[in-house]
Design an enzyme around this catalytic site. Structure first.
Site, PDB file in Angstrom:
ATOM      1  N   ALA A 162       9.206  -4.635  -6.408  1.00 53.08           N
ATOM      2  CA  ALA A 162       7.528  -4.605  -7.192  1.00 53.08           C
ATOM      3  C   ALA A 162       8.355  -3.107  -8.824  1.00 53.08           C
ATOM      4  O   ALA A 162       9.113  -1.989  -8.058  1.00 53.08           O
ATOM      5  CB  ALA A 162       6.829  -4.067  -6.148  1.00 53.08           C
ATOM      6  N   THR A 172      -0.134 -10.578  -3.580  1.00 58.43           N
ATOM      7  CA  THR A 172      -0.284 -11.091  -2.337  1.00 58.43           C
ATOM      8  C   THR A 172       0.359 -12.386  -3.021  1.00 58.43           C
ATOM      9  O   THR A 172       0.602 -13.756  -2.369  1.00 58.43           O
ATOM     10  CB  THR A 172      -1.207 -11.162  -2.090  1.00 58.43           C
ATOM     11  OG1 THR A 172      -1.173  -9.551  -0.772  1.00 58.43           O
ATOM     12  CG2 THR A 172      -1.617 -12.263  -0.635  1.00 58.43           C
ATOM     13  N   GLY A 189       3.790 -13.565  -3.199  1.00 54.26           N
ATOM     14  CA  GLY A 189       3.992 -12.938  -2.033  1.00 54.26           C
ATOM     15  C   GLY A 189       4.347 -14.857  -1.097  1.00 54.26           C
ATOM     16  O   GLY A 189       5.109 -14.720  -0.888  1.00 54.26           O
ATOM     17  N   GLU A 197       6.713  -7.643   2.371  1.00 50.73           N
ATOM     18  CA  GLU A 197       5.145  -6.616   1.827  1.00 50.73           C
ATOM     19  C   GLU A 197       4.850  -6.556   0.748  1.00 50.73           C
ATOM     20  O   GLU A 197       4.949  -5.875  -0.539  1.00 50.73           O
ATOM     21  CB  GLU A 197       6.642  -5.038   1.334  1.00 50.73           C
ATOM     22  CG  GLU A 197       7.268  -5.151   2.637  1.00 50.73           C
ATOM     23  CD  GLU A 197       6.941  -4.411   3.910  1.00 50.73           C
ATOM     24  OE1 GLU A 197       5.886  -3.635   3.964  1.00 50.73           O
ATOM     25  OE2 GLU A 197       7.887  -4.207   5.693  1.00 50.73           O
ATOM     26  N   LEU A 198       3.311  -6.988   0.888  1.00 55.76           N
ATOM     27  CA  LEU A 198       2.725  -7.616  -0.176  1.00 55.76           C
ATOM     28  C   LEU A 198       1.544  -6.595  -0.531  1.00 55.76           C
ATOM     29  O   LEU A 198       1.194  -5.587   0.099  1.00 55.76           O
ATOM     30  CB  LEU A 198       1.649  -9.161   0.057  1.00 55.76           C
ATOM     31  CG  LEU A 198       3.368 -10.098   0.864  1.00 55.76           C
ATOM     32  CD1 LEU A 198       2.762 -11.339   0.988  1.00 55.76           C
ATOM     33  CD2 LEU A 198       4.217 -10.101  -0.451  1.00 55.76           C
ATOM     34  N   CYS A 221       1.142   0.608  -3.472  1.00 56.03           N
ATOM     35  CA  CYS A 221       1.093  -0.295  -2.194  1.00 56.03           C
ATOM     36  C   CYS A 221      -0.847   0.040  -1.060  1.00 56.03           C
ATOM     37  O   CYS A 221      -1.566  -0.597  -0.826  1.00 56.03           O
ATOM     38  CB  CYS A 221       1.364  -1.069  -1.277  1.00 56.03           C
ATOM     39  SG  CYS A 221       2.380   0.315  -0.934  1.00 56.03           S
ATOM     40  N   THR A 222      -0.446   1.732  -0.380  1.00 55.70           N
ATOM     41  CA  THR A 222      -1.178   2.342  -0.114  1.00 55.70           C
ATOM     42  C   THR A 222      -2.306   2.796  -0.412  1.00 55.70           C
ATOM     43  O   THR A 222      -2.922   3.876   0.527  1.00 55.70           O
ATOM     44  CB  THR A 222      -0.077   3.366   0.858  1.00 55.70           C
ATOM     45  OG1 THR A 222       0.724   4.172   0.327  1.00 55.70           O
ATOM     46  CG2 THR A 222       0.642   2.218   1.680  1.00 55.70           C
ATOM     47  N   GLY A 254       1.303   8.029   1.716  1.00 56.09           N
ATOM     48  CA  GLY A 254       2.228   9.178   1.647  1.00 56.09           C
ATOM     49  C   GLY A 254       3.197   8.273   3.485  1.00 56.09           C
ATOM     50  O   GLY A 254       2.917   9.826   3.828  1.00 56.09           O
TER      51      GLY A 254
HETATM   52  P1  NAD Z   1       4.171  -8.587  -8.699  1.00 53.73           P
HETATM   53  O1  NAD Z   1       4.045  -9.558  -8.055  1.00 53.73           O
HETATM   54  O2  NAD Z   1       3.773  -8.899  -9.918  1.00 53.73           O
HETATM   55  O3  NAD Z   1       6.118  -8.697  -8.763  1.00 53.73           O
HETATM   56  C1  NAD Z   1       6.858  -8.309  -8.014  1.00 53.73           C
HETATM   57  C2  NAD Z   1       8.193  -8.956  -7.859  1.00 53.73           C
HETATM   58  O4  NAD Z   1       8.345 -10.228  -8.293  1.00 53.73           O
HETATM   59  C3  NAD Z   1       9.010  -8.831  -9.677  1.00 53.73           C
HETATM   60  O5  NAD Z   1      10.512  -8.476  -9.600  1.00 53.73           O
HETATM   61  C4  NAD Z   1       8.773 -10.024  -9.895  1.00 53.73           C
HETATM   62  O6  NAD Z   1       9.294 -10.172 -11.383  1.00 53.73           O
HETATM   63  C5  NAD Z   1       8.922 -11.062  -9.280  1.00 53.73           C
HETATM   64  N1  NAD Z   1       8.341 -12.695  -9.218  1.00 53.73           N
HETATM   65  C6  NAD Z   1       7.799 -12.587  -9.952  1.00 53.73           C
HETATM   66  N2  NAD Z   1       7.562 -14.065  -9.889  1.00 53.73           N
HETATM   67  C7  NAD Z   1       8.043 -14.565  -9.171  1.00 53.73           C
HETATM   68  C8  NAD Z   1       8.268 -16.291  -8.424  1.00 53.73           C
HETATM   69  N3  NAD Z   1       7.810 -16.625  -8.563  1.00 53.73           N
HETATM   70  N4  NAD Z   1       8.823 -15.972  -7.345  1.00 53.73           N
HETATM   71  C9  NAD Z   1       9.800 -15.025  -7.029  1.00 53.73           C
HETATM   72  N5  NAD Z   1       9.923 -14.102  -7.322  1.00 53.73           N
HETATM   73  C10 NAD Z   1       8.656 -14.120  -8.526  1.00 53.73           C
HETATM   74  O7  NAD Z   1       4.014  -7.508  -8.184  1.00 53.73           O
HETATM   75  P2  NAD Z   1       4.318  -5.985  -8.385  1.00 53.73           P
HETATM   76  O8  NAD Z   1       3.002  -5.754 -10.598  1.00 53.73           O
HETATM   77  O9  NAD Z   1       5.387  -5.559  -9.545  1.00 53.73           O
HETATM   78  O10 NAD Z   1       3.635  -4.866  -8.001  1.00 53.73           O
HETATM   79  C11 NAD Z   1       2.352  -4.376  -7.485  1.00 53.73           C
HETATM   80  C12 NAD Z   1       1.811  -5.005  -6.429  1.00 53.73           C
HETATM   81  O11 NAD Z   1       3.117  -4.802  -5.365  1.00 53.73           O
HETATM   82  C13 NAD Z   1       0.260  -5.222  -5.693  1.00 53.73           C
HETATM   83  O12 NAD Z   1       0.101  -5.855  -5.446  1.00 53.73           O
HETATM   84  C14 NAD Z   1       0.774  -4.041  -4.580  1.00 53.73           C
HETATM   85  O13 NAD Z   1       0.243  -3.574  -3.062  1.00 53.73           O
HETATM   86  C15 NAD Z   1       2.345  -4.607  -4.288  1.00 53.73           C
HETATM   87  N6  NAD Z   1       3.259  -3.516  -3.409  1.00 53.73           N
HETATM   88  C16 NAD Z   1       3.363  -3.990  -2.089  1.00 53.73           C
HETATM   89  C17 NAD Z   1       4.788  -3.327  -0.911  1.00 53.73           C
HETATM   90  C18 NAD Z   1       3.972  -3.092   0.755  1.00 53.73           C
HETATM   91  O14 NAD Z   1       4.981  -2.428   0.626  1.00 53.73           O
HETATM   92  N7  NAD Z   1       3.643  -4.006   1.166  1.00 53.73           N
HETATM   93  C19 NAD Z   1       4.801  -1.613  -1.589  1.00 53.73           C
HETATM   94  C20 NAD Z   1       4.938  -1.519  -3.063  1.00 53.73           C
HETATM   95  C21 NAD Z   1       3.590  -2.521  -3.563  1.00 53.73           C
END
Ligand code: NAD
Length: 541
Positions: free
Chosen positions: A192, A275, A278, A295-296, A329-330, A491
């Site tokens: 992400a 999510t 994911g 990790e969503l 995410c946290t 953190g």
């Molecule tokens: P996102 O879901 O929009 O994108 C994440 C990744 O998925 C990007 O690389 C994107 O290009 C890819 N993607 C998009 N469509 C896809 C598809 N159809 N198939 C496969 N891959 C695809 O998320 P974001 O906006 O980049 O990040 C923010 C989100 O990530 C928040 O919900 C946050 O909570 C979560 N996050 C979770 C953790 C964790 O460890 N739980 C860590 C960091 C971020």
């Protein structure tokens, strides 16, 4: 105009004229990377136009995209993305490289990871600055993110001499049961935008010592972080005469991500993101019986008992709720306060937010504590969520506004009171600094509220009551993957397993036994005798 017509009469001169015009248009396209203030970008091997695919060599046949600074809205540099065909080429090369990499003993693979850690230390500052510039988090957090990759390299080096199988007593004479761990092959990593270096680092360092090769697709809006990181890793591989394709990279969007999810050549797909995406990825990977590491999104809460130190709560909540402009995410999104401390904590937090506001600015500048949101979409989502919260009866106790007095994507850190715990906005993750403050009668009610959402990432209780502490950690306590006491929800350290339950996906990365996710386990029974006894005493004679 007259000059143009005269030149057009002479074809040769016309060609020369159009060439000159093109050159002038190209050179007039000036990017932030060309400014002396951002010279550190060149120290990372970045240029005005970058190729976004690496599998031992750099190339790219996909769309040209621009990396935008969230602090100013200006273009940092351009990146040619990879096409799905480029991705296929990377998988082919990464699978070839596996044959070499898997033969190298684990501690020797650890030595390569050690060198990557050293190379990252040398680029700690410029890479940290790039994270800050391209993602938008403040500089100490940008540098901290690279430090996290360094730390997991150190961890992985030690682990490369320690991860172990078991010898299990056999019920049969002259038999031994062994547990063997082997690499999976070539794995996929999708990350992400909000942790554009560290999340790859967690996966990369562990996966490397486990003996896998990998193809990484970072977020499409942080391609320079992906390229700069891969250049650091690639330089170590090349110096050791190893195939660069061990750590392949494809900058790309959903088309490449979807190709990865559906690709049976990738036995594991580690996915970090929302999510919503994911879930699509998980279904695609599961339908081919691949392995997911998810990790969503989170919807994290701090619960405050009547015995808690109000000062500690306010300090912790300030960083967890408003830090990184709510883009962890946290990040704490719900503050569940015992009615006896509700007024004092809320008043303290509003005061702390007031003092934070003047410290909003360019995340690269010293003293800034509050950076921008990542892009315009995030700002729109912030505005829509505040509007919906108010429509549902919420009161804006602080903030609520988009900053229109400056360029970039800045919003005010926001506190909303008066909503029910089950209001739609409270139940969902908006990736912006919006905090919902809720009131409860006791910690049993607070725990029920904590557990009532779909997500299950991080949670914290502030209390001095021993009984509450163990209830919170026990079977009827928090249902999250991260359960803290008297520290904020954000953190995390690398030593523990990181991840969450329910709609957060169930994956675990980083420390503890997370390495097992990157390996396959075989149970091996060895008969070193001459008889053939069957288990459970079964006779077949
Ligand atoms: P996102 O879901 O929009 O994108 C994440 C990744 O998925 C990007 O690389 C994107 O290009 C890819 N993607 C998009 N469509 C896809 C598809 N159809 N198939 C496969 N891959 C695809 O998320 P974001 O906006 O980049 O990040 C923010 C989100 O990530 C928040 O919900 C946050 O909570 C979560 N996050 C979770 C953790 C964790 O460890 N739980 C860590 C960091 C971020």
């Amino acid at each position: 105009m007259a000059l143009t017509i005269r030149l057009a009469r002479n074809v040769q001169s016309f060609d020369r004229f159009t060439r000159l015009l093109c050159m002038r248009t190209m050179s007039s396209k000036s990017f932030l990377i060309d400014q002396p203030r951002y010279a550190f970008l060149k120290d990372l091997g970045l240029e005005s136009h970058n190729k976004g695919v690496y599998n031992g060599k750099w190339f790219a046949n996909g769309e040209m995209t621009q990396s935008i600074s969230p602090a100013t809205g200006e273009v940092i540099a351009e990146v040619a993305q990879g096409s799905v065909e480029d991705y296929n080429t990377c998988v082919v090369e990464a699978r070839k490289a596996w044959s070499t990499w898997a033969d190298i003993p684990a501690p020797k693979r650890g030595e390569i990871v050690r060198q990557i850690g050293v190379a990252l230390r040398e680029k700690l500052e410029p890479l940290g600055k790039l994270v800050s510039m391209e993602m938008g988090k403040i500089l100490p957090e940008g540098v901290g993110e690279v430090q996290e990759y360094v730390d997991i390299c150190d961890y992985a080096v030690g682990l490369s001499r320690m991860f172990e199988g078991k010898v299990i007593p056999s019920e049969r004479p002259n038999h031994t049961l062994l547990e063997m761990w082997n690499p999976l092959g070539t794995i996929g990593i999708i990350s992400a935008f909000n942790f554009p270096v560290a999340v790859y680092g967690w996966n990369n360092a562990l996966s490397m010592i486990c003996g896998n090769t990998m193809v990484w697709k970072g977020a499409p809006s942080t391609p320079l972080c992906s390229i700069a990181t891969t250049k650091i890793v690639a330089q170590v591989l090349e110096k050791n005469n190893l195939p660069g394709a061990i750590c392949s990279l494809v900058c790309g969007g959903a088309d490449v991500g979807s190709a990865m999810a559906n690709d049976p050549r990738l036995p594991l797909l580690s996915f970090t993101g929302s999510t919503r995406v994911g879930k699509q990825v998980a279904v695609a990977v599961q339908s081919r019986f691949g392995r997911n590491l998810l990790e969503l999104g989170g919807n994290n809460a701090i619960l405050v008992d009547e015995s808690a130190s109000v000062d500690l709560v306010v300090r912790a909540a300030l960083f967890a709720c408003a830090g990184t402009a709510g883009q962890r995410c946290t990040t704490t999104r719900r503050l569940i306060l015992h009615e006896k401390v509700y007024e004092s904590v809320l008043a303290g937090l509003i005061k702390a937010y007031e003092q934070l506001l003047p410290k909003m600015g360019d995340p690269l500048e010293a003293g800034v504590l509050l950076g921008p949101l990542h892009n315009k979409v995030a700002v729109d989502s912030f505005s829509a969520t505040v509007k919906e919260a108010v429509a549902l009866g919420g009161q804006v106790a602080f903030g609520g506004q988009v900053m229109t007095d400056r360029p970039g994507f800045f919003v005010q850190p926001t506190i909303i009171t008066g909503l029910k715990p089950n209001a739609s906005v409270v139940m969902n993750e908006c990736f912006a600094p919006i905090l919902y403050v809720l009131k409860c009668n006791d910690m049993d009610e607070a725990i029920a509220i904590n557990n009532s959402v779909d997500q299950g990432l991080s949670s914290s209780m502030f209390t001095q009551n021993l009984g509450q502490i163990f209830k919170w950690l026990g079977p009827k306590g928090s249902d999250c993957g991260i359960v803290n006491i008297n520290i904020p929800t954000s953190g995390a350290e690398i030593g523990g397993a990181f991840g969450g339950e329910k709609h957060t996906g169930g994956g675990r990365e980083s420390g503890s036994d997370s390495w097992k996710q990157y390996m396959r386990r075989s149970t091996c029974t060895i008969n070193y005798g001459q008889d053939l006894p069957l288990a459970q005493g079964i006779k077949f004679e």
